[in-house]
Write a protein that holds these residues in place. Sequence first.
Motif, PDB file in Angstrom:
ATOM      1  N   TRP A 130      61.196  30.363  92.188  1.00 33.19           N
ATOM      2  CA  TRP A 130      61.082  29.834  90.835  1.00 33.19           C
ATOM      3  C   TRP A 130      61.915  30.630  89.831  1.00 33.19           C
ATOM      4  O   TRP A 130      62.320  30.100  88.795  1.00 33.19           O
ATOM      5  CB  TRP A 130      59.622  29.866  90.385  1.00 33.19           C
ATOM      6  CG  TRP A 130      58.753  28.840  91.030  1.00 33.19           C
ATOM      7  CD1 TRP A 130      57.977  29.005  92.140  1.00 33.19           C
ATOM      8  CD2 TRP A 130      58.546  27.492  90.614  1.00 33.19           C
ATOM      9  NE1 TRP A 130      57.304  27.857  92.451  1.00 33.19           N
ATOM     10  CE2 TRP A 130      57.638  26.898  91.515  1.00 33.19           C
ATOM     11  CE3 TRP A 130      59.044  26.721  89.565  1.00 33.19           C
ATOM     12  CZ2 TRP A 130      57.215  25.587  91.402  1.00 33.19           C
ATOM     13  CZ3 TRP A 130      58.630  25.403  89.439  1.00 33.19           C
ATOM     14  CH2 TRP A 130      57.723  24.844  90.347  1.00 33.19           C
TER      15      TRP A 130
ATOM     16  N   THR B 294      53.804  34.610  85.510  1.00 34.40           N
ATOM     17  CA  THR B 294      54.110  34.170  84.148  1.00 34.40           C
ATOM     18  C   THR B 294      53.538  35.151  83.137  1.00 34.40           C
ATOM     19  O   THR B 294      52.506  35.789  83.382  1.00 34.40           O
ATOM     20  CB  THR B 294      53.530  32.774  83.855  1.00 34.40           C
ATOM     21  OG1 THR B 294      52.129  32.772  84.160  1.00 34.40           O
ATOM     22  CG2 THR B 294      54.225  31.706  84.684  1.00 34.40           C
TER      23      THR B 294
ATOM     24  N   LEU C 220      52.452  34.209  80.220  1.00 37.64           N
ATOM     25  CA  LEU C 220      51.389  33.512  79.502  1.00 37.64           C
ATOM     26  C   LEU C 220      50.898  32.333  80.316  1.00 37.64           C
ATOM     27  O   LEU C 220      51.675  31.467  80.715  1.00 37.64           O
ATOM     28  CB  LEU C 220      51.921  33.020  78.146  1.00 37.64           C
ATOM     29  CG  LEU C 220      50.911  32.423  77.166  1.00 37.64           C
ATOM     30  CD1 LEU C 220      49.939  33.495  76.696  1.00 37.64           C
ATOM     31  CD2 LEU C 220      51.640  31.806  75.974  1.00 37.64           C
ATOM     32  N   SER C 221      49.605  32.294  80.588  1.00 40.23           N
ATOM     33  CA  SER C 221      49.003  31.168  81.294  1.00 40.23           C
ATOM     34  C   SER C 221      47.511  31.151  81.000  1.00 40.23           C
ATOM     35  O   SER C 221      46.969  32.083  80.402  1.00 40.23           O
ATOM     36  CB  SER C 221      49.246  31.260  82.800  1.00 40.23           C
ATOM     37  OG  SER C 221      48.267  32.079  83.422  1.00 40.23           O
TER      38      SER C 221
ATOM     39  N   ASN D 187      63.133  28.348  86.514  1.00 38.49           N
ATOM     40  CA  ASN D 187      62.151  28.009  85.491  1.00 38.49           C
ATOM     41  C   ASN D 187      61.992  29.216  84.569  1.00 38.49           C
ATOM     42  O   ASN D 187      61.663  30.314  85.024  1.00 38.49           O
ATOM     43  CB  ASN D 187      60.813  27.641  86.126  1.00 38.49           C
ATOM     44  CG  ASN D 187      59.834  27.055  85.123  1.00 38.49           C
ATOM     45  OD1 ASN D 187      59.491  27.682  84.130  1.00 38.49           O
ATOM     46  ND2 ASN D 187      59.381  25.834  85.387  1.00 38.49           N
ATOM     47  N   SER D 188      62.231  29.011  83.293  1.00 40.61           N
ATOM     48  CA  SER D 188      62.229  30.120  82.337  1.00 40.61           C
ATOM     49  C   SER D 188      60.868  30.786  82.176  1.00 40.61           C
ATOM     50  O   SER D 188      60.776  31.917  81.697  1.00 40.61           O
ATOM     51  CB  SER D 188      62.719  29.625  80.970  1.00 40.61           C
ATOM     52  OG  SER D 188      61.879  28.584  80.475  1.00 40.61           O
ATOM     53  N   GLN D 189      59.811  30.090  82.577  1.00 39.23           N
ATOM     54  CA  GLN D 189      58.476  30.661  82.443  1.00 39.23           C
ATOM     55  C   GLN D 189      58.165  31.688  83.532  1.00 39.23           C
ATOM     56  O   GLN D 189      57.275  32.526  83.364  1.00 39.23           O
ATOM     57  CB  GLN D 189      57.420  29.553  82.507  1.00 39.23           C
ATOM     58  CG  GLN D 189      57.491  28.522  81.415  1.00 39.23           C
ATOM     59  CD  GLN D 189      56.383  27.504  81.573  1.00 39.23           C
ATOM     60  OE1 GLN D 189      55.190  27.825  81.609  1.00 39.23           O
ATOM     61  NE2 GLN D 189      56.755  26.236  81.681  1.00 39.23           N
ATOM     62  N   VAL D 190      58.872  31.593  84.649  1.00 38.63           N
ATOM     63  CA  VAL D 190      58.515  32.378  85.825  1.00 38.63           C
ATOM     64  C   VAL D 190      59.392  33.622  85.954  1.00 38.63           C
ATOM     65  O   VAL D 190      60.604  33.569  85.767  1.00 38.63           O
ATOM     66  CB  VAL D 190      58.631  31.532  87.106  1.00 38.63           C
ATOM     67  CG1 VAL D 190      58.224  32.345  88.331  1.00 38.63           C
ATOM     68  CG2 VAL D 190      57.763  30.275  86.985  1.00 38.63           C
TER      69      VAL D 190
ATOM     70  N   GLY E 125      50.719  27.310  84.318  1.00 39.03           N
ATOM     71  CA  GLY E 125      52.020  27.846  84.688  1.00 39.03           C
ATOM     72  C   GLY E 125      52.509  27.240  85.991  1.00 39.03           C
ATOM     73  O   GLY E 125      51.703  26.814  86.828  1.00 39.03           O
ATOM     74  N   PRO E 126      53.833  27.183  86.201  1.00 33.11           N
ATOM     75  CA  PRO E 126      54.419  26.490  87.363  1.00 33.11           C
ATOM     76  C   PRO E 126      53.900  26.969  88.715  1.00 33.11           C
ATOM     77  O   PRO E 126      53.634  26.155  89.598  1.00 33.11           O
ATOM     78  CB  PRO E 126      55.913  26.770  87.210  1.00 33.11           C
ATOM     79  CG  PRO E 126      56.113  27.020  85.760  1.00 33.11           C
ATOM     80  CD  PRO E 126      54.880  27.720  85.300  1.00 33.11           C
TER      81      PRO E 126
ATOM     82  N   SER F 274      48.465  25.768  79.702  1.00 35.79           N
ATOM     83  CA  SER F 274      48.738  25.369  81.088  1.00 35.79           C
ATOM     84  C   SER F 274      48.496  26.538  82.035  1.00 35.79           C
ATOM     85  O   SER F 274      48.387  27.691  81.616  1.00 35.79           O
ATOM     86  CB  SER F 274      50.185  24.890  81.228  1.00 35.79           C
ATOM     87  OG  SER F 274      51.081  25.984  81.167  1.00 35.79           O
TER      88      SER F 274
ATOM     89  N   SER G 115      47.524  29.768  75.488  1.00 34.87           N
ATOM     90  CA  SER G 115      48.162  29.019  76.567  1.00 34.87           C
ATOM     91  C   SER G 115      47.458  27.689  76.793  1.00 34.87           C
ATOM     92  O   SER G 115      46.237  27.585  76.663  1.00 34.87           O
ATOM     93  CB  SER G 115      48.149  29.826  77.866  1.00 34.87           C
ATOM     94  OG  SER G 115      48.778  29.105  78.901  1.00 34.87           O
TER      95      SER G 115
END
Length: 266
Positions: A212, A235, A237-238, A216-219, A250-251, A248, A246
């Motif tokens: 990831w 992540t 933030l989740s 994906n910029s979140q990971v 997160g991926p 979600s 938050s």
Amino acid sequence: MLGQKLRVIKRVYRLRKIYFCFFIAVTVCLPHGYSSGLAICSKELHLVFTPLNYQDPSDFIKDREILVERLRKTVPFSEFPARLKIWDLGLAEKQIGEVFLPTDVFPYVRVDQEFIKKVYERVGANYKLVLLNQTGSTDAAEFSTLEATSVIVLGRRHFNTDFYFSSAFLHELGHSLGLRDETSKNDARACNPGYPNCAKSKEEAEIWWGKWVGQNSQVGFFKGCCGRAEYFKPTALSLMNDIYHSSSFGPVNEEYLRRVFLNCSQ
């Protein structure tokens, strides 16, 4: 749909020779597709909501609807709404004292095992028993999996907005499905690091969610989970580390939960 399920009260059952009726004894409102057969894993999430210290039954219904509606809008649960089975179960005040016993052991309540078994027989599968306490301020959940029956405790008084209230529910539900706390703070769940969201080393994290990173910029490889600053989480933030900011999981956690439901396995 929720209203329809609440009105399915003609199927009244007995437990310990007590007639069930809402807030007088115990009522189990059956979802569509009810089956009495036993199951180790049904590829469905059965949530049995039970009110504690609610003076007005309509307040409980409102709070339960807040949680269920948020759940149905949250990825990946929003992808398979038919697999979410919602039940309502009310207890008389006398029964509450018999079934739920306070304890110092996490999650701070012990549920009578015979009661757990009786509800299992009605549901026909393992389930998550969600105790909504209108006057409580404790939030906790047994670390568990989809394949196991476990308890979630949610104190309504702890939250002054529906968003925080429902975020706390999703956080505790995450624990009940195998997700760990993604924070190094002292109030994090004391637990060993583990798949899928708390690695003891960057090398382990690269194996679990390295694909990831960069896509994906979140990971990434962020420090701090299971109460330890040296562990790695996917992540920054989740819902598993900050319910106030938050929306979600997160991926990485979403992929894990999606695989749990699709494969009925971790």
